[in-house]
Design a protein around this motif. Structure first.
Motif, PDB file in Angstrom:
ATOM      1  N   GLU A 100       0.802  -1.219   0.000  1.00 50.69           N
ATOM      2  CA  GLU A 100       0.000   0.000   0.000  1.00 50.69           C
ATOM      3  C   GLU A 100       0.835   1.270   0.000  1.00 50.69           C
ATOM      4  O   GLU A 100       0.326   2.348   0.303  1.00 50.69           O
ATOM      5  CB  GLU A 100      -0.927   0.015   1.224  1.00 50.69           C
ATOM      6  N   ARG A 101       2.096   1.206  -0.360  1.00 59.47           N
ATOM      7  CA  ARG A 101       2.959   2.373  -0.270  1.00 59.47           C
ATOM      8  C   ARG A 101       2.451   3.534  -1.127  1.00 59.47           C
ATOM      9  O   ARG A 101       2.713   4.692  -0.838  1.00 59.47           O
ATOM     10  CB  ARG A 101       4.403   2.027  -0.628  1.00 59.47           C
ATOM     11  N   ALA A 102       1.690   3.249  -2.190  1.00 60.65           N
ATOM     12  CA  ALA A 102       1.199   4.294  -3.087  1.00 60.65           C
ATOM     13  C   ALA A 102      -0.161   4.849  -2.674  1.00 60.65           C
ATOM     14  O   ALA A 102      -0.694   5.737  -3.342  1.00 60.65           O
ATOM     15  CB  ALA A 102       1.119   3.767  -4.515  1.00 60.65           C
ATOM     16  N   LEU A 103      -0.745   4.346  -1.578  1.00 59.29           N
ATOM     17  CA  LEU A 103      -2.068   4.794  -1.152  1.00 59.29           C
ATOM     18  C   LEU A 103      -1.936   6.076  -0.334  1.00 59.29           C
ATOM     19  O   LEU A 103      -1.475   6.059   0.809  1.00 59.29           O
ATOM     20  CB  LEU A 103      -2.753   3.702  -0.321  1.00 59.29           C
ATOM     21  N   ASP A 104      -2.351   7.199  -0.899  1.00 60.51           N
ATOM     22  CA  ASP A 104      -2.232   8.473  -0.202  1.00 60.51           C
ATOM     23  C   ASP A 104      -3.484   8.740   0.632  1.00 60.51           C
ATOM     24  O   ASP A 104      -4.363   7.879   0.758  1.00 60.51           O
ATOM     25  CB  ASP A 104      -1.946   9.604  -1.187  1.00 60.51           C
ATOM     26  N   ILE A 105      -3.576   9.932   1.224  1.00 53.50           N
ATOM     27  CA  ILE A 105      -4.726  10.256   2.071  1.00 53.50           C
ATOM     28  C   ILE A 105      -6.005  10.259   1.246  1.00 53.50           C
ATOM     29  O   ILE A 105      -7.036   9.724   1.671  1.00 53.50           O
ATOM     30  CB  ILE A 105      -4.509  11.617   2.757  1.00 53.50           C
ATOM     31  N   ALA A 106      -5.950  10.858   0.061  1.00 51.82           N
ATOM     32  CA  ALA A 106      -7.118  10.848  -0.821  1.00 51.82           C
ATOM     33  C   ALA A 106      -7.535   9.420  -1.155  1.00 51.82           C
ATOM     34  O   ALA A 106      -8.732   9.106  -1.227  1.00 51.82           O
ATOM     35  CB  ALA A 106      -6.814  11.629  -2.099  1.00 51.82           C
ATOM     36  N   THR A 178      14.483   7.342   4.548  1.00 51.08           N
ATOM     37  CA  THR A 178      14.110   6.179   5.357  1.00 51.08           C
ATOM     38  C   THR A 178      12.707   5.699   5.002  1.00 51.08           C
ATOM     39  O   THR A 178      12.456   4.491   4.876  1.00 51.08           O
ATOM     40  CB  THR A 178      14.175   6.528   6.857  1.00 51.08           C
ATOM     41  N   ALA A 179      11.769   6.639   4.837  1.00 48.23           N
ATOM     42  CA  ALA A 179      10.400   6.268   4.486  1.00 48.23           C
ATOM     43  C   ALA A 179      10.359   5.577   3.127  1.00 48.23           C
ATOM     44  O   ALA A 179       9.623   4.598   2.937  1.00 48.23           O
ATOM     45  CB  ALA A 179       9.511   7.509   4.488  1.00 48.23           C
ATOM     46  N   GLU A 180      11.129   6.070   2.175  1.00 47.14           N
ATOM     47  CA  GLU A 180      11.184   5.437   0.849  1.00 47.14           C
ATOM     48  C   GLU A 180      11.684   4.000   0.961  1.00 47.14           C
ATOM     49  O   GLU A 180      11.156   3.087   0.321  1.00 47.14           O
ATOM     50  CB  GLU A 180      12.098   6.237  -0.073  1.00 47.14           C
ATOM     51  N   ALA A 181      12.696   3.792   1.792  1.00 47.94           N
ATOM     52  CA  ALA A 181      13.253   2.451   1.945  1.00 47.94           C
ATOM     53  C   ALA A 181      12.277   1.508   2.633  1.00 47.94           C
ATOM     54  O   ALA A 181      12.166   0.328   2.270  1.00 47.94           O
ATOM     55  CB  ALA A 181      14.556   2.519   2.735  1.00 47.94           C
ATOM     56  N   LEU A 182      11.531   2.027   3.637  1.00 48.16           N
ATOM     57  CA  LEU A 182      10.592   1.188   4.390  1.00 48.16           C
ATOM     58  C   LEU A 182       9.252   1.029   3.688  1.00 48.16           C
ATOM     59  O   LEU A 182       8.524   0.068   3.934  1.00 48.16           O
ATOM     60  CB  LEU A 182      10.357   1.792   5.781  1.00 48.16           C
ATOM     61  N   VAL A 184       6.870   3.075   4.333  1.00 51.70           N
ATOM     62  CA  VAL A 184       5.935   3.676   5.285  1.00 51.70           C
ATOM     63  C   VAL A 184       6.635   4.829   5.995  1.00 51.70           C
ATOM     64  O   VAL A 184       7.866   4.912   6.007  1.00 51.70           O
ATOM     65  CB  VAL A 184       5.427   2.666   6.345  1.00 51.70           C
ATOM     66  N   LEU A 185       5.825   5.706   6.609  1.00 51.93           N
ATOM     67  CA  LEU A 185       6.354   6.745   7.477  1.00 51.93           C
ATOM     68  C   LEU A 185       6.099   6.312   8.908  1.00 51.93           C
ATOM     69  O   LEU A 185       4.947   6.245   9.347  1.00 51.93           O
ATOM     70  CB  LEU A 185       5.665   8.086   7.198  1.00 51.93           C
ATOM     71  N   PRO A 186       7.155   5.982   9.679  1.00 54.87           N
ATOM     72  CA  PRO A 186       6.961   5.440  11.022  1.00 54.87           C
ATOM     73  C   PRO A 186       6.304   6.441  11.962  1.00 54.87           C
ATOM     74  O   PRO A 186       6.448   7.658  11.811  1.00 54.87           O
ATOM     75  CB  PRO A 186       8.385   5.102  11.478  1.00 54.87           C
ATOM     76  N   ASN A 230       1.542   8.077  21.751  1.00 49.30           N
ATOM     77  CA  ASN A 230       2.797   7.499  21.286  1.00 49.30           C
ATOM     78  C   ASN A 230       2.608   6.174  20.565  1.00 49.30           C
ATOM     79  O   ASN A 230       3.584   5.487  20.260  1.00 49.30           O
ATOM     80  CB  ASN A 230       3.746   7.310  22.475  1.00 49.30           C
ATOM     81  N   ASP A 231       1.354   5.816  20.317  1.00 48.56           N
ATOM     82  CA  ASP A 231       1.043   4.531  19.695  1.00 48.56           C
ATOM     83  C   ASP A 231       0.492   4.764  18.292  1.00 48.56           C
ATOM     84  O   ASP A 231       0.218   5.896  17.902  1.00 48.56           O
ATOM     85  CB  ASP A 231       0.012   3.787  20.553  1.00 48.56           C
ATOM     86  N   GLY A 232       0.328   3.692  17.579  1.00 52.82           N
ATOM     87  CA  GLY A 232      -0.316   3.772  16.285  1.00 52.82           C
ATOM     88  C   GLY A 232       0.527   3.191  15.175  1.00 52.82           C
ATOM     89  O   GLY A 232       1.766   3.151  15.250  1.00 52.82           O
ATOM     90  N   PRO A 233      -0.132   2.745  14.110  1.00 54.28           N
ATOM     91  CA  PRO A 233       0.597   2.188  12.967  1.00 54.28           C
ATOM     92  C   PRO A 233       1.256   3.295  12.161  1.00 54.28           C
ATOM     93  O   PRO A 233       0.945   4.480  12.326  1.00 54.28           O
ATOM     94  CB  PRO A 233      -0.523   1.507  12.158  1.00 54.28           C
ATOM     95  N   PRO A 234       2.176   2.928  11.287  1.00 58.76           N
ATOM     96  CA  PRO A 234       2.788   3.939  10.417  1.00 58.76           C
ATOM     97  C   PRO A 234       1.787   4.416   9.361  1.00 58.76           C
ATOM     98  O   PRO A 234       0.739   3.793   9.143  1.00 58.76           O
ATOM     99  CB  PRO A 234       3.942   3.168   9.771  1.00 58.76           C
ATOM    100  N   LEU A 235       2.124   5.502   8.715  1.00 59.92           N
ATOM    101  CA  LEU A 235       1.387   5.935   7.531  1.00 59.92           C
ATOM    102  C   LEU A 235       2.009   5.275   6.305  1.00 59.92           C
ATOM    103  O   LEU A 235       3.215   5.010   6.272  1.00 59.92           O
ATOM    104  CB  LEU A 235       1.473   7.447   7.357  1.00 59.92           C
ATOM    105  N   THR A 236       1.196   5.035   5.308  1.00 66.01           N
ATOM    106  CA  THR A 236       1.765   4.605   4.038  1.00 66.01           C
ATOM    107  C   THR A 236       2.712   5.697   3.541  1.00 66.01           C
ATOM    108  O   THR A 236       2.602   6.871   3.914  1.00 66.01           O
ATOM    109  CB  THR A 236       0.676   4.372   2.990  1.00 66.01           C
ATOM    110  N   LEU A 237       3.633   5.311   2.686  1.00 68.94           N
ATOM    111  CA  LEU A 237       4.601   6.273   2.163  1.00 68.94           C
ATOM    112  C   LEU A 237       3.894   7.452   1.498  1.00 68.94           C
ATOM    113  O   LEU A 237       4.218   8.619   1.759  1.00 68.94           O
ATOM    114  CB  LEU A 237       5.520   5.579   1.154  1.00 68.94           C
ATOM    115  N   ALA A 238       2.909   7.166   0.652  1.00 72.96           N
ATOM    116  CA  ALA A 238       2.228   8.239  -0.080  1.00 72.96           C
ATOM    117  C   ALA A 238       1.434   9.139   0.853  1.00 72.96           C
ATOM    118  O   ALA A 238       1.372  10.351   0.661  1.00 72.96           O
ATOM    119  CB  ALA A 238       1.325   7.648  -1.153  1.00 72.96           C
ATOM    120  N   ALA A 239       0.810   8.556   1.875  1.00 75.62           N
ATOM    121  CA  ALA A 239       0.048   9.369   2.828  1.00 75.62           C
ATOM    122  C   ALA A 239       0.976  10.259   3.644  1.00 75.62           C
ATOM    123  O   ALA A 239       0.662  11.425   3.917  1.00 75.62           O
ATOM    124  CB  ALA A 239      -0.781   8.474   3.743  1.00 75.62           C
TER     125      ALA A 239
END
Length: 330
Positions: A100-106, A178-182, A184-186, A230-239
């Protein structure tokens, strides 16, 4: 941050570190069971909090878990509403997968939120909190709803102080490799962006926490809220890129350039009744960022305090319950 905010005051530094140590070492009670799932689209779920009233879908931010709206047994907006002629349904965004790295907020609106709304199969009221409100505006522009309530919703990102916008835009430049490599945005990077919005308050709250006497009931409340923050999953890269670079950096929503499903989103195109709840003391989402639509309710509570603070019930819960329990045509 500790060095810059406490300066040459070793007593403040000591208190802040004592508060941080108390928070980190405190025992945690078991988490309560999540509300049952009544609809699912991919990883996103709609959780049903019961109640016999009109359905109201709550859209939380993609940042941090959704349970701030159901923080504790004695501090739950959703369970309080369920007992008062409202049927709250909470969007749980789940955890993004590696594909889902390409799934942005929209894309979250178009591919997850709108299908969840259609799955309810009856007109709903829509309630968006923080970035969830931004997304709820887009959903209401695409899907017929009874009403729309916005809570601390950013739209005009030029309403943030320029220093905050520059810091957050700069943060994206730092974390992008780092986000590009993972893919996701941690969450750690997102949390750092919020610390930058009000670093003085971040340090001060741990100073104050470190000074609380043993047994003070505010200790448990602080821990529950800070664990959420301080909790929660990362955001997708695009988001993550869209949030930090496009919304904060380029104000795509405020400029009318934000598109969902191929259509630019204009808050003025939302035709249902709108309640726009803003805070005059919010450092996370200042009142100046709010969309200029609907009936305004201005509060003197902070971004999170308006949801879970000691004055939240009278200031926000009760007016929101009144708004949601009114029968309206689609």
């Amino acid at each position: 941050m500790l060095r810059s905010e406490t300066g040459e005051d070793p007593a403040r530094l000591r208190d802040a570190l004592a508060g941080l140590n108390r928070y980190q070492s405190a025992p945690r009670p078991p988490r309560r069971e999540d509300a049952p799932v009544v609809a699912r689209v991919g990883r996103a779920m709609l959780r049903d909090y019961g109640g016999s009233g009109l359905p109201a879908v709550f859209v939380p931010s993609l940042i941090n878990p959704p349970h701030v709206l159901d923080l504790a047994e004695d501090n739950s907006l959703l369970r309080w509403l369920a007992a008062r002629n409202v049927r709250p349904l909470l969007v749980d965004w789940g955890t993004p997968g590696p594909d889902e790295r390409a799934l942005d907020i929209a894309g979250h609106v178009d591919q997850l939120l709108l299908p969840l709304l259609r799955a309810v199969q009856e007109p709903v009221a829509l309630v968006g909190y923080c970035l969830g409100g931004t997304m709820a505006i887009a959903a209401a522009a695409h899907h017929p709803v009874r009403s729309l309530a916005l809570i601390a919703t950013p739209w005009q990102f030029t309403g943030f102080p320029i220093s905050a916008r520059d810091n957050i835009a700069g943060l994206w430049q730092q974390v992008a490799p780092t986000a590009e490599a993972l893919g996701v945005l941690p969450m750690e990077a997102l949390q750092a962006s919020f610390w930058r919005l009000d670093p003085a308050r971040t340090i001060r709250k741990f100073e104050d926490f470190g000074r609380l006497p043993t047994g003070d009931p505010r200790i448990d409340s602080f821990i529950a809220l800070e664990d959420w923050a301080n909790d929660g999953p990362p955001l997708t890269l695009a988001a993550g890129r869209e949030l930090l670079a496009d919304l904060f950096g380029a104000n795509t929503t405020g400029r009318g350039a934000w598109q969902v499903g191929g259509n630019a989103i204009d808050p003025a195109s939302v035709t249902c009744p709108v309640l726009n709840i803003i805070s005059l003391t919010d450092r996370i989402v200042p009142a100046a960022t709010a969309p200029g639509i609907g009936q305004s309710l201005a509060l003197g509570l902070g971004h999170v305090g308006m949801i879970v603070g000691s004055r939240a019930r009278q200031a926000l819960w009760e007016p929101l319950q009144h708004w949601l329990s009114q029968p309206r045509e689609r």
